[in-house]
Design a protein around this motif. Structure first.
Motif, PDB file in Angstrom:
ATOM      1  N   GLN A   1       0.712  -1.095   0.104  1.00 59.92           N
ATOM      2  CA  GLN A   1       0.030   0.069   0.057  1.00 59.92           C
ATOM      3  C   GLN A   1       0.961   1.182   0.074  1.00 59.92           C
ATOM      4  N   GLY A   2       0.979   1.964  -1.114  1.00 60.72           N
ATOM      5  CA  GLY A   2       1.745   3.003  -1.246  1.00 60.72           C
ATOM      6  C   GLY A   2       3.400   2.670  -1.107  1.00 60.72           C
ATOM      7  N   ALA A   3       3.725   1.739  -1.398  1.00 60.21           N
ATOM      8  CA  ALA A   3       5.065   1.176  -1.255  1.00 60.21           C
ATOM      9  C   ALA A   3       5.537   0.124  -2.436  1.00 60.21           C
ATOM     10  N   GLU A   4       6.602   0.008  -2.857  1.00 60.64           N
ATOM     11  CA  GLU A   4       7.143  -0.862  -3.765  1.00 60.64           C
ATOM     12  C   GLU A   4       8.742  -1.404  -3.511  1.00 60.64           C
ATOM     13  N   PHE A   5       8.899  -2.474  -3.519  1.00 62.82           N
ATOM     14  CA  PHE A   5      10.289  -3.065  -3.424  1.00 62.82           C
ATOM     15  C   PHE A   5      10.619  -3.927  -4.389  1.00 62.82           C
ATOM     16  N   GLY A   6      11.784  -3.606  -5.162  1.00 60.25           N
ATOM     17  CA  GLY A   6      12.007  -4.639  -6.320  1.00 60.25           C
ATOM     18  C   GLY A   6      13.365  -4.672  -6.398  1.00 60.25           C
ATOM     19  N   HIS A   7      13.893  -5.667  -7.171  1.00 62.81           N
ATOM     20  CA  HIS A   7      15.454  -5.815  -7.354  1.00 62.81           C
ATOM     21  C   HIS A   7      15.745  -6.524  -8.757  1.00 62.81           C
ATOM     22  N   ILE A   8      16.827  -6.275  -9.394  1.00 62.86           N
ATOM     23  CA  ILE A   8      17.365  -6.930 -10.573  1.00 62.86           C
ATOM     24  C   ILE A   8      18.698  -7.552 -10.242  1.00 62.86           C
ATOM     25  N   THR A   9      18.999  -8.345 -10.652  1.00 65.14           N
ATOM     26  CA  THR A   9      20.306  -9.473 -10.404  1.00 65.14           C
ATOM     27  C   THR A   9      21.382  -9.063 -11.630  1.00 65.14           C
ATOM     28  N   PHE A  10      22.606  -8.873 -11.079  1.00 62.96           N
ATOM     29  CA  PHE A  10      23.776  -8.633 -12.113  1.00 62.96           C
ATOM     30  C   PHE A  10      24.375 -10.132 -12.456  1.00 62.96           C
TER      31      PHE A  10
END
Length: 385
Positions: free
Chosen positions: A200-209
């Motif tokens: 709710q009103g927040a996002e968390f994300g990742h990409i891998t190298f």
């Protein structure tokens, strides 16, 4: 057709423009106000359109060699339930290239190293840009004066050149969100290449190298200018209880590695990307929210299109008219789509709206999602040679 240009700004878009102009035979000087180009930043996802632009600039193979394909992952709830899965293989089949994850600093370094050192005028800020006669634009950089037949303003969202050309334009505005991001200090054991988690009103994300490290980002609905004494501790507090690997990503990060920026955008579209023999490029022309991951890709598209137009048209004026006609509708449409994606994604905070969004995502066929992505990723660059 003239053959001298000054590029104002040594970021991804400015360096790409300089590479493109040199490939069509122009002499280029890049003016960058930073005293040292130390290739900083977090991570970046390069979609097929951005990769194609890089190949046309002659650096695509080098970039791809140090990037990691984003094949697995998708979007989840804070509890870990999947809302949508990403089929990177199907996407690659549809557009011809995968999404690639790369540290922004690595991309910047590869672009910079594609240019001779003498092209870069580092630690010098463009104080003035003015047309001084037929076909000549003068750039004042302190005691240094540069005259050229073309000026490319790639000086970012706070573009001084844009404000000179369009003094009545309102400029960038706050996009209602602030973002914190970092690259982990060491490799992290991850099951997916890419993830977004929407609360709710927040996002968390990742990409891998490629080396196993990851870039993560956290987006929050907060007033502009909000800052934390200990950003990493604040994120641990806010995302306490969210699914793995979010805690592991935060624990693998050094506190001084966290970058914090408000999300700003050019919400009011510019009426033109060119004035006289001056062209705006990248964030200076169409700064957008990061919700589609298209900011850098659109700047790369700009660079290739501008260079191809100059190579194809009989005059600089005709080339700039073509550049504006091709780039302004597309980039502004992508910016609108990115803004809408943010409003329907991370920025939703009411529980009912979040529940309706989540249900819609779970019911959307994967083929429909791929078709939506194709609208942005399917761009094919004009040829420079």
């Amino acid at each position: 057709m003239g053959n001298t240009a000054v590029v104002v700004g040594g970021g991804i878009g400015g360096l790409a423009a300089a590479i493109g102009l040199r490939r069509i035979g122009w002499q280029v000087t890049v003016v960058e106000r930073a005293a040292v180009l130390d290739d900083v930043g977090a991570g970046i996802s390069l979609a097929a359109n951005g990769l194609r632009a890089l190949y046309e600039l002659g650096v695509g193979a080098a970039v791809r060699a140090v990037s990691r394909g984003q094949y697995t992952g998708g979007t989840r709830t804070p509890e870990g339930r999947w809302l949508a899965r990403m089929d990177g293989v199907a996407l690659e089949k549809a557009v011809g290239m995968p999404i690639m994850g790369i540290p922004r600093s690595t991309l910047h370094q590869l672009l910079r190293e594609s240019l001779p050192a003498e092209v870069l005028l580092i630690g010098s800020e463009a104080d003035s840009v003015q047309q001084i006669g037929p076909g000549i634009v003068r750039v004042g950089c302190g005691d240094t004066i540069l005259d050229a037949e073309l000026v490319v303003a790639a000086d970012g969202i706070g573009s001084k050149v844009r404000s000179l050309l369009f003094p009545s334009h309102p400029g960038p505005v706050y996009g209602r969100s602030t973002v914190l991001r970092a690259i982990t200090e060491q490799a992290v054991e991850l099951r997916t290449d890419f993830e977004l988690t929407w609360g709710q009103g927040a996002e968390f994300g990742h990409i891998t190298f490629q080396d196993g490290r990851a870039e993560w980002h956290a987006v929050l609905n907060l007033p502009a200018g909000t800052r934390f004494a200990d950003p990493l501790a604040e994120l641990r507090r806010r995302f306490h209880g969210w699914h793995d690997p979010i805690p592991a990503l935060l624990n693998a990060t050094q506190p001084d590695a966290v970058l914090h920026h408000d999300v700003n955008e050019l919400r009011t579209p510019l009426p033109s990307y060119t004035v006289g023999r001056i062209a705006l490029l990248g964030d200076a022309a169409h700064a957008m929210t990061p919700n589609l991951g298209q900011g850098a890709c659109q700047a790369l598209e700009d660079a290739v299109t501008l260079s191809a137009s100059l190579a194809a048209e009989p005059t600089v004026e005709a080339a700039l008219a073509r550049y504006d006609a091709e780039r302004r509708p597309r980039s502004q449409a992508v910016a609108r789509a990115a803004r809408q994606a943010g409003r329907m994604g991370q920025q939703l905070s009411h529980p009912l709206a979040v529940a309706l969004r989540n249900t819609a995502m779970r019911l959307t066929p994967s083929g429909a999602a791929v078709r939506m992505i194709l609208r942005h990723h399917g761009w094919v660059p004009p040829r420079l040679r």
